[in-house]
Design a protein around this motif. Structure first.
Motif, PDB file in Angstrom:
ATOM      1  N   PRO A 148      11.776  -1.565   6.432  1.00 44.28           N
ATOM      2  CA  PRO A 148      10.993  -0.331   6.316  1.00 44.28           C
ATOM      3  C   PRO A 148      11.348   0.664   7.414  1.00 44.28           C
ATOM      4  O   PRO A 148      11.800   0.280   8.495  1.00 44.28           O
ATOM      5  N   THR A 189       3.585   9.383   2.959  1.00 42.11           N
ATOM      6  CA  THR A 189       4.470   8.887   1.913  1.00 42.11           C
ATOM      7  C   THR A 189       3.887   9.333   0.576  1.00 42.11           C
ATOM      8  O   THR A 189       3.188  10.347   0.503  1.00 42.11           O
ATOM      9  N   ARG A 229       9.435   2.635  -3.799  1.00 43.24           N
ATOM     10  CA  ARG A 229       8.566   3.592  -3.123  1.00 43.24           C
ATOM     11  C   ARG A 229       7.285   2.882  -2.699  1.00 43.24           C
ATOM     12  O   ARG A 229       6.799   1.992  -3.390  1.00 43.24           O
ATOM     13  N   ASP A 230       6.739   3.291  -1.551  1.00 42.51           N
ATOM     14  CA  ASP A 230       5.397   2.860  -1.194  1.00 42.51           C
ATOM     15  C   ASP A 230       4.422   3.973  -1.563  1.00 42.51           C
ATOM     16  O   ASP A 230       4.781   5.143  -1.616  1.00 42.51           O
ATOM     17  N   GLY A 258       2.144   4.206   5.047  1.00 42.11           N
ATOM     18  CA  GLY A 258       2.978   3.360   4.197  1.00 42.11           C
ATOM     19  C   GLY A 258       2.149   2.300   3.523  1.00 42.11           C
ATOM     20  O   GLY A 258       0.942   2.176   3.745  1.00 42.11           O
ATOM     21  N   PRO A 261       5.838  -1.779  -1.151  1.00 43.68           N
ATOM     22  CA  PRO A 261       6.796  -1.068  -2.006  1.00 43.68           C
ATOM     23  C   PRO A 261       6.780  -1.588  -3.441  1.00 43.68           C
ATOM     24  O   PRO A 261       6.651  -2.791  -3.682  1.00 43.68           O
ATOM     25  N   ASP A 296      15.961   4.223  -2.005  1.00 38.22           N
ATOM     26  CA  ASP A 296      14.764   3.447  -1.699  1.00 38.22           C
ATOM     27  C   ASP A 296      14.097   3.975  -0.431  1.00 38.22           C
ATOM     28  O   ASP A 296      14.763   4.419   0.500  1.00 38.22           O
ATOM     29  N   TYR A 298      10.404   2.847   1.943  1.00 35.43           N
ATOM     30  CA  TYR A 298       9.041   2.440   2.266  1.00 35.43           C
ATOM     31  C   TYR A 298       8.908   2.401   3.781  1.00 35.43           C
ATOM     32  O   TYR A 298       9.851   2.100   4.508  1.00 35.43           O
TER      33      TYR A 298
END
Length: 335
Positions: A148, A189, A229-230, A258, A261, A296, A298
């Motif tokens: 992360p 996020t 994704r988170d 966060g 994910p 990607d 997270y």
């Protein structure tokens, strides 16, 4: 100035004067509801520019309990009046569309840089003791070097919006280090929940996917849908802002939010399962979106957990269930 710890931070807001910029939008309206609930005197400012996310229906339950000012954060005369005698400012106003920032970079610069600097200067001259919490974004990291992503990761945006949001954050932190102002930033996020913009996919791809599913339409996922994704449910995001605002240890810091994910495919399949309608199809990436995709992502939120006690409490299924119930009831005001 009293220091509120992780356990009694909400008491800081009872009887306090709070200003929310972008207050009629998704985050601002949800935060306003929570602040009214805990006894704050709340003032909202929003330009109500049709494409920027403000929605008067977001405020229907609290409109008689707040002060609402239709004004633009770029209007320094208006902001000079509004920031006077305020205890907390949650600075949520901004241009958040990544595609819009590429097609109209100067407007993005004006809103996300110049207006942020103007607000800080106004506060420095008129109300230098106010606490200001800035709504930053994980988009400033660009393509992650590792997962992360923690706060030590390089800031390397892939679009104009990311560059300007990074500058807006640095202005806030600069005013802490140079002038001693009480500023901090949250790097948000993917946020979701009730009162979100749902009219198109400019401000939120996740919200747009959910809208198509709720309308029992086919939604498209780019590539194989495996992008991670988170997500944070809006109540958790509001709690993070309130902790940063009240706890003095946050001053001068920036924090990642966060959560767990999920692939976009997992998110969409969960939406379809809970809504009991909709479908999806995998399609090739459009060039314009592929150029600013970050792959990607997270975030590592250990810093805010250690310093302020925050962590997400609402899992994806629960959050989506609440969100679907809300839009099934009020979709005419959002779709």
């Amino acid at each position: 100035m009293p220091d509120f710890n992780q356990h009694n931070y909400l008491t800081a807001y009872k009887g306090s004067k709070v200003l929310l910029t972008g207050g009629a939008g998704f985050l601002g309206s949800n935060m306003a509801h929570r602040l009214v609930e805990i006894g704050a005197y709340v003032t909202l400012v929003d330009s109500m520019i049709p494409t920027y996310g403000g929605n008067l229906f977001n405020l229907k339950d609290i409109i008689s309990k707040i002060h609402f000012n239709i004004s633009d954060v770029r209007d320094q005369n208006s902001m000079s009046y509004l920031v006077n005698d305020i205890d907390y400012i949650f600075n949520l106003a901004g241009q958040i569309s990544h595609l819009d920032s590429m097609s109209d970079p100067f407007t993005d610069l004006e809103i996300n840089c110049r207006s942020q600097l103007a607000l800080l200067e106004t506060c420095r001259k008129i109300n230098p003791t106010v606490k200001i919490v800035y709504a930053g974004t994980r988009q400033i990291y660009g393509n992650p070097d590792y997962l992360p992503v923690d706060e030590n990761h390089l800031v390397r945006p892939v679009d104009v919006n990311g560059i300007n949001k990074a500058a807006g954050e640095r202005y806030h932190l600069l005013y802490h280090s140079v002038y001693g102002m009480r500023t901090a930033s949250l790097r948000l996020t993917n946020c979701y929940g009730p009162r979100q913009w749902m009219k198109d996919n400019r401000l939120t791809s996740q919200g747009w996917l959910l809208r198509l599913i709720l309308e029992n339409k086919e939604t498209q996922l780019f590539g194989d849908g495996s992008q991670l994704r988170d997500l944070n449910y809006v109540d958790d995001v509001v709690d993070a802002f309130l902790r940063v605002g009240a706890i003095e240890a946050s001053n001068g810091h920036f924090f990642n939010l966060g959560g767990a994910p999920y692939s976009l495919l997992q998110q969409v399949e969960t939406m379809i399962e809970l809504a009991k309608r909709g479908s999806y199809r995998l399609v090739p990436w459009p060039p314009a979106k592929k150029a600013i995709s970050i792959g990607d992502y997270y975030g590592d939120y250990r810093k805010i957990k250690a310093m302020l006690g925050w962590e997400p409490t609402i899992d994806l299924r629960t959050g989506l269930k609440h969100t679907i119930e809300y839009y099934d009831k009020y979709k005419e005001y959002y779709f």
